[in-house]
Write an enzyme that holds these catalytic residues in place. Structure first.
Site, PDB file in Angstrom:
ATOM      1  N   GLU A  27       0.846  -1.196   0.000  1.00  0.00           N
ATOM      2  CA  GLU A  27       0.000   0.000   0.000  1.00  0.00           C
ATOM      3  C   GLU A  27       0.879   1.244   0.000  1.00  0.00           C
ATOM      4  O   GLU A  27       2.012   1.219   0.490  1.00  0.00           O
ATOM      5  CB  GLU A  27      -0.911   0.011   1.232  1.00  0.00           C
ATOM      6  CG  GLU A  27      -1.878   1.184   1.271  1.00  0.00           C
ATOM      7  CD  GLU A  27      -2.925   1.058   2.375  1.00  0.00           C
ATOM      8  OE1 GLU A  27      -3.829   1.909   2.411  1.00  0.00           O
ATOM      9  OE2 GLU A  27      -2.832   0.127   3.192  1.00  0.00           O
ATOM     10  N   ASN A 174     -12.527  -1.598  -1.132  1.00  0.00           N
ATOM     11  CA  ASN A 174     -11.737  -2.054   0.007  1.00  0.00           C
ATOM     12  C   ASN A 174     -12.355  -1.509   1.291  1.00  0.00           C
ATOM     13  O   ASN A 174     -12.621  -0.311   1.387  1.00  0.00           O
ATOM     14  CB  ASN A 174     -10.290  -1.555  -0.099  1.00  0.00           C
ATOM     15  CG  ASN A 174      -9.549  -1.687   1.227  1.00  0.00           C
ATOM     16  OD1 ASN A 174      -9.099  -2.768   1.592  1.00  0.00           O
ATOM     17  ND2 ASN A 174      -9.436  -0.586   1.971  1.00  0.00           N
ATOM     18  N   GLU A 175     -12.594  -2.387   2.237  1.00  0.00           N
ATOM     19  CA  GLU A 175     -13.132  -1.979   3.543  1.00  0.00           C
ATOM     20  C   GLU A 175     -14.251  -0.955   3.383  1.00  0.00           C
ATOM     21  O   GLU A 175     -14.254   0.099   4.021  1.00  0.00           O
ATOM     22  CB  GLU A 175     -12.018  -1.443   4.457  1.00  0.00           C
ATOM     23  CG  GLU A 175     -11.041  -2.520   4.877  1.00  0.00           C
ATOM     24  CD  GLU A 175     -10.097  -2.087   5.998  1.00  0.00           C
ATOM     25  OE1 GLU A 175     -10.193  -0.935   6.464  1.00  0.00           O
ATOM     26  OE2 GLU A 175      -9.258  -2.917   6.399  1.00  0.00           O
ATOM     27  N   TYR A 242      -6.975  -8.513  11.861  1.00  0.00           N
ATOM     28  CA  TYR A 242      -5.667  -8.206  12.437  1.00  0.00           C
ATOM     29  C   TYR A 242      -5.600  -8.695  13.876  1.00  0.00           C
ATOM     30  O   TYR A 242      -6.599  -8.663  14.604  1.00  0.00           O
ATOM     31  CB  TYR A 242      -5.398  -6.693  12.396  1.00  0.00           C
ATOM     32  CG  TYR A 242      -5.093  -6.162  11.026  1.00  0.00           C
ATOM     33  CD1 TYR A 242      -3.814  -6.268  10.487  1.00  0.00           C
ATOM     34  CD2 TYR A 242      -6.079  -5.555  10.253  1.00  0.00           C
ATOM     35  CE1 TYR A 242      -3.514  -5.763   9.224  1.00  0.00           C
ATOM     36  CE2 TYR A 242      -5.797  -5.051   8.986  1.00  0.00           C
ATOM     37  CZ  TYR A 242      -4.518  -5.173   8.480  1.00  0.00           C
ATOM     38  OH  TYR A 242      -4.220  -4.688   7.233  1.00  0.00           O
ATOM     39  N   GLU A 298      -6.129  -9.014   3.992  1.00  0.00           N
ATOM     40  CA  GLU A 298      -5.369  -8.260   4.983  1.00  0.00           C
ATOM     41  C   GLU A 298      -5.375  -9.057   6.270  1.00  0.00           C
ATOM     42  O   GLU A 298      -6.437  -9.306   6.850  1.00  0.00           O
ATOM     43  CB  GLU A 298      -5.946  -6.856   5.216  1.00  0.00           C
ATOM     44  CG  GLU A 298      -5.749  -5.898   4.052  1.00  0.00           C
ATOM     45  CD  GLU A 298      -6.130  -4.464   4.381  1.00  0.00           C
ATOM     46  OE1 GLU A 298      -6.010  -4.069   5.571  1.00  0.00           O
ATOM     47  OE2 GLU A 298      -6.545  -3.742   3.454  1.00  0.00           O
ATOM     48  N   GLN A 347       2.163  -5.857   5.956  1.00  0.00           N
ATOM     49  CA  GLN A 347       2.353  -5.635   4.526  1.00  0.00           C
ATOM     50  C   GLN A 347       3.747  -6.095   4.137  1.00  0.00           C
ATOM     51  O   GLN A 347       4.549  -6.459   5.008  1.00  0.00           O
ATOM     52  CB  GLN A 347       2.143  -4.176   4.174  1.00  0.00           C
ATOM     53  CG  GLN A 347       0.685  -3.729   4.329  1.00  0.00           C
ATOM     54  CD  GLN A 347       0.482  -2.274   3.901  1.00  0.00           C
ATOM     55  OE1 GLN A 347       1.298  -1.646   3.270  1.00  0.00           O
ATOM     56  NE2 GLN A 347      -0.662  -1.741   4.289  1.00  0.00           N
TER      57      GLN A 347
END
Length: 493
Positions: A27, A174-175, A242, A298, A347
């Site tokens: 990103e 995304n999200e 996460y 992610e 990432q």
């Protein structure tokens, strides 16, 4: 040393472990792209067309199969036309999501496709649904993939790319439940239906369209999204999860942590299994033929940034704790490879649970990098039925001590990966191979104290070594798996 049994049934061959499960995510965030991957052609750091040679070679070493770009939250503020054409004419903007720094757009579509070509991986584009338009995304697809006469194809040729690229993976947003527009699932489902209609397969290029899936345990999002897309099913939906031992406000240090925080991190890493199972149950109610895959594009550990660094850059060190959670998570993905078709750790360089860290011309491979290297032969192999008679580890929070997965490749060799998150106990694992005999065995061991990490002063503190802590007896393998370690075992006939 405690003894446990681990059964591997080579006769029960299950789902294919797609190589894309071992994917990565890049990103425009902190020093991931700039300094981490791209330094420009004029840099004194060895590069090819601006891409760091050392980083590219490292990503080739772990057989990186797919790379997601340009975000993340950045994707839904990214306008692709700002990143094409002569660099001196590209628009400059402020990256409001990450650090408030100036983004000069010197790394755009052509540079990303060049990077993927150098690595030898599939590009995965995350499209702008949050602040973009249907026309904008449709024109981007045309720019990248159309081999004919059209305004966007002609623009691509003008910018130096005569032939179109091949683009397989396309994320439509995304999200979108958060930074991608704060949408309700019903609203996003309507947007997905509209956007996917105009993202066309051009010149023989076939898009694998991915819908924005849920955040962590938001099972309602999955249920409503799947119910509203029954006649417009995407190829996959994307889940984000996460791991952090603390809270969003205080996540905890990446290097200075207690055993309690360590085991809490393990507990949250193991939660990936339950989260996947529950989302898959919901998906199966709406998609009984399992046409829709689950992508975890992610995932990883998220700690407080390193002291003295820009809070918006999300730069953190990477310890043996990260390596073990990566091993646990990849074993879980392997075990769910009937539905999990791709995953992308967050990432790839200098951000969150990175596999590579850079500082000027220096580069180090993190403990997490070494897990991806030790696990790389699972890619495109076939999952084998395996089961371990486990023990619990921990203090106030108890977790399974051992995590495992096994696969068989086309040549008949088996890769068995085992992690031991117990900080105090070594295990003697008796591997019982059902329906298979082997004459050749080799192993690697990654072991360190829980907070061991590689630094720019010494990049070899935590790295795998050849391991001979096993013996073969009566068609069984007796394997010592030390505390706080990961072992990969290769078996050949």
């Amino acid at each position: 040393m405690k003894q446990v049994k681990l059964f591997v049934n080579a006769a029960n061959q299950k789902s294919k472990i797609n190589r894309e499960i071992y994917g990565h995510f890049s990103e425009h965030l902190g020093r991931c792209i700039y300094e981490g991957i791209y330094v420009g052609e004029e840099s004194s750091i060895p590069n090819k067309k601006g891409m760091r040679n050392d980083v590219v070679e490292a990503l080739k070493e772990i057989k990186t199969p797919v790379l997601r770009w340009p975000g993340g939250c950045f994707a839904d503020e990214y306008h692709w036309k700002d990143g094409i054409g002569p660099k001196e004419g590209r628009k400059r903007m402020v990256n409001t999501n990450w650090g408030g720094v100036v983004e000069d757009n010197s790394f755009g579509t052509h540079e990303f496709m060049e990077l993927c070509e150098q690595i030898g991986c599939e590009p995965y584009i995350a499209g702008n649904v949050g602040s973009g338009t249907v026309q904008e995304l449709a024109e981007w697809i045309e720019y990248m993939t159309f081999d004919g006469e059209s305004p966007m194809a002609n623009l691509r040729k003008k910018n130096g790319q005569e032939k179109p690229w091949k683009l397989k993976y396309l994320g439509i947003g995304n999200e979108n439940w958060g930074c991608g527009g704060s949408m309700f699932p019903e609203y996003y489902a309507h947007e997905y239906r509209r956007y996917q209609e105009y993202c066309k397969n051009l010149s023989g290029n076939e898009l694998y369209k991915i819908a924005c899936g849920p955040n962590s345990t938001d099972y309602d999002w999955t249920d409503k999204l799947m119910s509203m897309l029954t006649n417009r099913l995407p190829k996959a939906i994307a889940l984000h999860y996460y791991v952090m031992p603390g809270t969003w406000a205080k996540k905890g240090s990446a290097t200075d942590f207690s055993t309690e925080e360590y085991y809490n991190t393990m507990h949250k890493a193991y939660m990936m299994d339950e989260i996947i199972e529950k989302h898959c149950e919901i998906m199966s109610r709406h998609d009984k033929e399992h046409k829709v895959g689950l992508i975890v594009d992610e995932w990883g550990n998220w700690f407080d940034v390193e002291p003295g660094t820009n809070p918006g850059f999300l730069y953190q060190q990477n310890t043996m704790r990260d390596a073990i959670t990566a091993a646990i998570t990849l074993n879980i993905f392997n075990q769910h490879s009937d539905r999990v078709v791709m995953a992308n750790i967050a990432q790839v360089v200098n951000v969150l649970q990175a596999v590579i860290l850079t500082e000027g011309e220096k580069m180090i491979k993190t403990p997490t990098f070494h897990i991806f290297r030790m696990y790389r032969d699972h890619q495109d192999a076939t999952l084998l039925d395996s089961y371990v008679e486990n023990n619990e580890a921990g203090e106030d929070v108890l977790v399974p001590a051992l995590s495992q997965s096994a696969s068989i490749s086309e040549d008949g060799s088996i890769l068995l990966t085992i992690s031991n998150c117990d900080l105090a106990e070594d295990y003697e694992v008796v591997v019982d191979l059902v329906d298979r005999e082997f004459s050749e065995c080799s192993a690697e061991l990654l072991q360190s104290k829980m907070d061991g990490y590689n630094s720019f002063e010494d990049g070899h503190i935590v790295e795998p070594v050849d391991y001979n802590g096993y013996r073969m007896e009566d068609k069984k393998i007796i394997l010592a798996v030390p505390a706080c370690s990961v072992v990969s075992l290769k078996l050949k006939r």
